[in-house]
Design a protein around this motif. Sequence first.
Motif, PDB file in Angstrom:
ATOM      1  N   VAL A   1       0.861  -1.002   0.101  1.00  0.00           N
ATOM      2  CA  VAL A   1      -0.111  -0.012   0.027  1.00  0.00           C
ATOM      3  C   VAL A   1       1.072   1.212   0.104  1.00  0.00           C
ATOM      4  O   VAL A   1       0.620   2.132  -0.974  1.00  0.00           O
ATOM      5  CB  VAL A   1      -0.963   0.109   1.118  1.00  0.00           C
TER       6      VAL A   1
ATOM      7  N   VAL B   1       1.052   4.167  -2.990  1.00  0.00           N
ATOM      8  CA  VAL B   1       0.787   5.612  -2.583  1.00  0.00           C
ATOM      9  C   VAL B   1       1.832   6.430  -2.945  1.00  0.00           C
ATOM     10  O   VAL B   1       1.549   7.537  -3.838  1.00  0.00           O
ATOM     11  CB  VAL B   1       0.282   5.808  -1.281  1.00  0.00           C
TER      12      VAL B   1
ATOM     13  N   VAL C   1       1.699   6.753  -7.015  1.00  0.00           N
ATOM     14  CA  VAL C   1       0.474   7.711  -7.404  1.00  0.00           C
ATOM     15  C   VAL C   1       0.898   9.039  -7.085  1.00  0.00           C
ATOM     16  O   VAL C   1       0.625   9.641  -8.048  1.00  0.00           O
ATOM     17  CB  VAL C   1      -0.808   7.086  -6.722  1.00  0.00           C
TER      18      VAL C   1
ATOM     19  N   HIS D   1      -5.255   2.282 -20.618  1.00  0.00           N
ATOM     20  CA  HIS D   1      -5.858   1.117 -19.956  1.00  0.00           C
ATOM     21  C   HIS D   1      -5.700  -0.132 -20.587  1.00  0.00           C
ATOM     22  O   HIS D   1      -6.664  -0.986 -20.707  1.00  0.00           O
ATOM     23  CB  HIS D   1      -7.446   1.949 -20.243  1.00  0.00           C
TER      24      HIS D   1
ATOM     25  N   PHE E   1      -2.160  -3.084 -20.704  1.00  0.00           N
ATOM     26  CA  PHE E   1      -0.631  -3.271 -20.390  1.00  0.00           C
ATOM     27  C   PHE E   1       0.310  -2.574 -21.520  1.00  0.00           C
ATOM     28  O   PHE E   1       1.177  -1.884 -21.022  1.00  0.00           O
ATOM     29  CB  PHE E   1      -0.359  -4.546 -20.010  1.00  0.00           C
TER      30      PHE E   1
ATOM     31  N   VAL F   1       0.484   7.253 -12.409  1.00  0.00           N
ATOM     32  CA  VAL F   1      -0.405   7.008 -11.513  1.00  0.00           C
ATOM     33  C   VAL F   1      -1.086   5.729 -11.665  1.00  0.00           C
ATOM     34  O   VAL F   1      -1.516   5.066 -10.870  1.00  0.00           O
ATOM     35  CB  VAL F   1      -1.538   8.141 -11.785  1.00  0.00           C
ATOM     36  N   VAL F   2      -1.427   5.329 -13.070  1.00  0.00           N
ATOM     37  CA  VAL F   2      -1.938   4.117 -13.323  1.00  0.00           C
ATOM     38  C   VAL F   2      -1.131   2.777 -12.896  1.00  0.00           C
ATOM     39  O   VAL F   2      -1.624   1.912 -12.344  1.00  0.00           O
ATOM     40  CB  VAL F   2      -2.247   3.930 -14.856  1.00  0.00           C
TER      41      VAL F   2
ATOM     42  N   VAL G   1      -1.854   2.477  -9.332  1.00  0.00           N
ATOM     43  CA  VAL G   1      -2.931   1.974  -9.055  1.00  0.00           C
ATOM     44  C   VAL G   1      -3.210   0.310  -9.243  1.00  0.00           C
ATOM     45  O   VAL G   1      -3.495  -0.470  -8.704  1.00  0.00           O
ATOM     46  CB  VAL G   1      -4.104   2.808  -9.937  1.00  0.00           C
ATOM     47  N   LEU G   2      -2.328   0.256 -10.349  1.00  0.00           N
ATOM     48  CA  LEU G   2      -2.402  -1.458 -10.501  1.00  0.00           C
ATOM     49  C   LEU G   2      -1.730  -2.064  -9.252  1.00  0.00           C
ATOM     50  O   LEU G   2      -1.832  -3.076  -9.176  1.00  0.00           O
ATOM     51  CB  LEU G   2      -1.377  -1.725 -11.845  1.00  0.00           C
TER      52      LEU G   2
ATOM     53  N   LEU H   1      -1.728  -1.186  -6.227  1.00  0.00           N
ATOM     54  CA  LEU H   1      -2.801  -1.403  -5.112  1.00  0.00           C
ATOM     55  C   LEU H   1      -3.498  -2.598  -5.365  1.00  0.00           C
ATOM     56  O   LEU H   1      -3.897  -3.099  -4.567  1.00  0.00           O
ATOM     57  CB  LEU H   1      -3.597   0.108  -5.199  1.00  0.00           C
ATOM     58  N   ILE H   2      -4.246  -2.637  -6.669  1.00  0.00           N
ATOM     59  CA  ILE H   2      -5.131  -3.721  -7.061  1.00  0.00           C
ATOM     60  C   ILE H   2      -4.508  -5.054  -6.656  1.00  0.00           C
ATOM     61  O   ILE H   2      -5.028  -6.342  -6.452  1.00  0.00           O
ATOM     62  CB  ILE H   2      -5.399  -3.429  -8.539  1.00  0.00           C
TER      63      ILE H   2
ATOM     64  N   THR I   1      -2.325  -5.872  -4.406  1.00  0.00           N
ATOM     65  CA  THR I   1      -2.131  -6.215  -2.844  1.00  0.00           C
ATOM     66  C   THR I   1      -3.305  -7.230  -2.202  1.00  0.00           C
ATOM     67  O   THR I   1      -2.699  -8.219  -1.677  1.00  0.00           O
ATOM     68  CB  THR I   1      -2.106  -4.990  -1.895  1.00  0.00           C
TER      69      THR I   1
END
Lengths: 170, 279
Positions: free
Chosen positions: A60, A64, A67, A102, A104, A120-121, A124-125, A127-128, A130
């Motif tokens: 996490v 962050v 991001v 959107h 790979f 940023v993306v 986010v990936l 984070l997905i 984890t």
Amino acid sequence: MTSERTDATAGQEPAEGAGERIEVQATSRRRQLTPEQAAAMEEKIRKVEIAISLVLRIGVSVSVIVVATGLGIMFAHHSHYTSITGGYSYSHLTSRSTVFPHSFSQLGTGLASGEGRAVVVLGVLLLILTPILRVAVGVLSFLYEEDIPMAIVTTYVLAVLIGSFFLAGA
Amino acid sequence: MTPLDFVVSLALVSVAAGVLGSLIGLGGGVIIVPALTLLYGVDIRLAIGASIVSVIATSSGAAAAYVREKMTNLRAGMFLEIATTTGAVSGAYLTTVLPARFLYVLFGLVLGYSSIATFRKRHADQPLLVSNDRIANYFDLHGSYYDTAERKEITYKVVGTKPGLVLMYVAGLVSALLGIGSGALKVPAMDSAMHLPMKVSTATSNFMIGVTAAASAGVYFIRGQIDPIIAAPVAAGVLLGATFGARVLGKITSRTVRMIFVVVLVAISLEMLQKGVFP
């Protein structure tokens, strides 16, 4: 593991300190353990749990940071984004026609050219990833506890999670 | 409003959503989706994409705290994930065929239902001592936790795994359709149908929503519903708020948690219904 073994050892008196655990296991189909083994197992489970929460925290935190870095790059590259008041509305970036990576391959291209939105993306990936990682650790720890039914359950969940990316056409 | 104002103000809203979300076992999505669509006028499909990311942030952030306190029932959570992840994948596909207005109405109805279910059962807090649920016994889904408010170890048994699984499939479906953690459905499924204590239900729901959300997040990413400038402040803000909220949970009694839950749900439910019925 078998029910005969569970019945045979269910009458054992639990030792001081590990009583709670033994009592729960006597009615379960989990492997029967001596009090010493149960205490050792308890310790191992505790270590696994601490490891999981550490993995989650690192995952996490890293996402962050990535991001936030991406947002920084985005604002640095587009100076008209950063004014407090002005004519450029955020809605240009939040409409259905806004362009951002959107897939790979688009993400790879964006990262290679140092685009902030691609960074940023990426965050986010991460984070997905984890919770997916968490389930993967779950599979290993249930196998380690020789709890086959729960290991199968967890493997199914992991397969659905990984499969969802490919089902969508990644 | 410039992009900078947007990012900063949205981050603040997200912090608030994160605190409330983790406190009541939701992903904060029930606040984020209405905030984005009603306050900022963002397309509901992009709002859902950003929200699903915030759900994962809340879950992973809060789960790190809960697992060490042994409040989460990992076995029951993982077992019920069979139904939620399957539901989430089906739901992520359904969004393409459903109109936006339907999503608003569904959002309102789901929240309205959960607030009623939670309100009605607010005194049933006695844990079960025996269970003849064969599935629960086979997988040994029972557990115990230390209640800091009552200052003792509480052992509980789990029943109703079949209705639990059905409700969880619906919860997964709704989670993917609306970009929420659907803790609003998971908490009642666990504490009403399966008799898990309220705090265990809340903590386990917090763990489950992240896994459920991950199952639809992949689909949303590929479909271009995760807009970085919306997702970034939402994910970071909600995470920050959720980390704080998770620390507070152990210190509040179950009844307080439920009452906050009910009030928030009713308010948002009415807002979303209005948006869907009279756009």
